[in-house]
Design an enzyme around this catalytic site. Sequence first.
Site, short mmCIF file in Angstrom:
data_model
loop_
_atom_site.label_atom_id
_atom_site.label_comp_id
_atom_site.label_asym_id
_atom_site.label_seq_id
_atom_site.Cartn_x
_atom_site.Cartn_y
_atom_site.Cartn_z
N HIS A 176 60.17 -133.97 53.27
CA HIS A 176 61.17 -133.75 54.31
C HIS A 176 60.77 -134.45 55.61
O HIS A 176 59.69 -135.01 55.74
CB HIS A 176 61.37 -132.25 54.55
N CYS B 46 54.17 -128.87 52.18
CA CYS B 46 55.08 -129.93 51.75
C CYS B 46 54.61 -131.29 52.24
O CYS B 46 53.60 -131.41 52.93
CB CYS B 46 56.49 -129.63 52.24
#
Length: 511
Positions: free
Chosen positions: A452, A468
């Site tokens: 992301h 992440c």
Amino acid sequence: MLRLIFSLSALAAGLVCSSAFAAPSVDGAHNARPAERGALMLAQEGNIDIYYDARGNRVLVDADTGKVIAIQPPGSRLDRRALRRQMRMQELGRAPAEDDDRYYLDNPEDMARFRRRQLEENGRVIPPPVDEYDPNGDDNSVDAYPPALPNNDEGSATTYPEAPNTIKRQPLNEASIDPEQPGQGEVLQTNPDASLPPNTGGKATVDPSLSLGVRQDVAALQVLLDRGGASPGVIDGRFGSNVDKALAAYNEINGTNLKSTDAVGIQAALAQSGGDAFASYTITPEDVAGPYVASIPEDYSQKARLDCMCYTSVTEALGERFHMDETYLKSINKGADFNRPGTMIKVANFGKLVSTPVARIVADKTKKEVYAYDAGGKLVAAYPTTIGSADTPSPTGVHAVSRIALDPNYTYNPNINFKQGQNDKILTVPPGPNGPVGSVWIALDKPTYGIHGTPEPSKIGKTESHGCVRLTNWDARELAKLVSPGVTVEFVGGPTIADVGGTSTDEFTQQ
């Protein structure tokens, strides 16, 4: 007769004694003169014997007295001609000032002293810094980087052929940029008080553009790397590990052997890949209109009350559009009114976006870099990244892309993820570039994990994430257009979840 003889003898003895007493005083005054000047003690009549000891030192010996005059270490020796020249200049009263202050480009402390000396010579005084190094960490340290070579108006015999296997990139449709214009960013001042220096409360201030780590030739290299598919992260004119990684990836992608010290090669590659590193851009009414928010709160419950996680200023929006650090964008456009449509500013001419489809992604947790490969196994793009942390590491092994969302919202769930402050309820944060996952979410088949964007692009590669893979918003959007569900994502290096236990905290739900 005897009286006359006695008088003559006494007179002769007196003359001999007076000459004997006078001679040492003259020699002593003559010999003291060089010592008063702080110069080398020269031998009588310039008779010097030169010897070399076992350590390679050069030993100067007075040939008449046998006394050692000077010992010169290797690398600092002066030959007879230089000694005579130095002695002659001292006799004429033109001895050069003894200034052994040297400066090395690869030493941040030397460059800091050199810049302070320049400012002092120009009548500008700055307070000595507490820490000469960049406050953002080692990634912004000043490495050895030579000044750019001047352009040769008469041409150069060296040519650089076009790099083979150049990655095709799509045209940029985000903004219209023109070649850089002279005087851009300079706005006429209509306020008569605008020319007065700001009131600093008696404290010395330093122009942000004078920051030692910022250099235009480094920014030009960053633009070139961005054009070649090897993202350096933010273009900020600073040399660091993100630039080092991007340069290595650039050479692999384009089949070149470019070095950061090759100023001529960098300029030639820029000319072949799209021209000057910087161009002119005219601010539009749409740029000024926004939407914008006054600020982004830290508390998630307050974030959830906003209509959008929008940009907070025109400079932040333009910085992301042109892959630039916001502070650097301001520093190269002094006096520009970013809130006035029609203002012409200087921006990075980063070229076109990568268009080759990606079949495989490798997330290197040790190098903090994401590598994207095509179906043939060729590297087509590379991005600096923040991957997990010691407390919340990213997964290991091979996974796959499950879905892709642009401008997603963010779901805060304290039952699954971390707990922030007193927020114990599930919250939905609206979409926007300043959201917790930025403007892109590439979900993986492992629940709660994905690739992301970020609201803080300048910190990519320098901080930690909640498990992440975090990229700049523009790099994440580019990658999102190159991948599709089913593309494999392999995590290599670094700690694993099994080492510490736990899950990702970057959970998200698409609106």
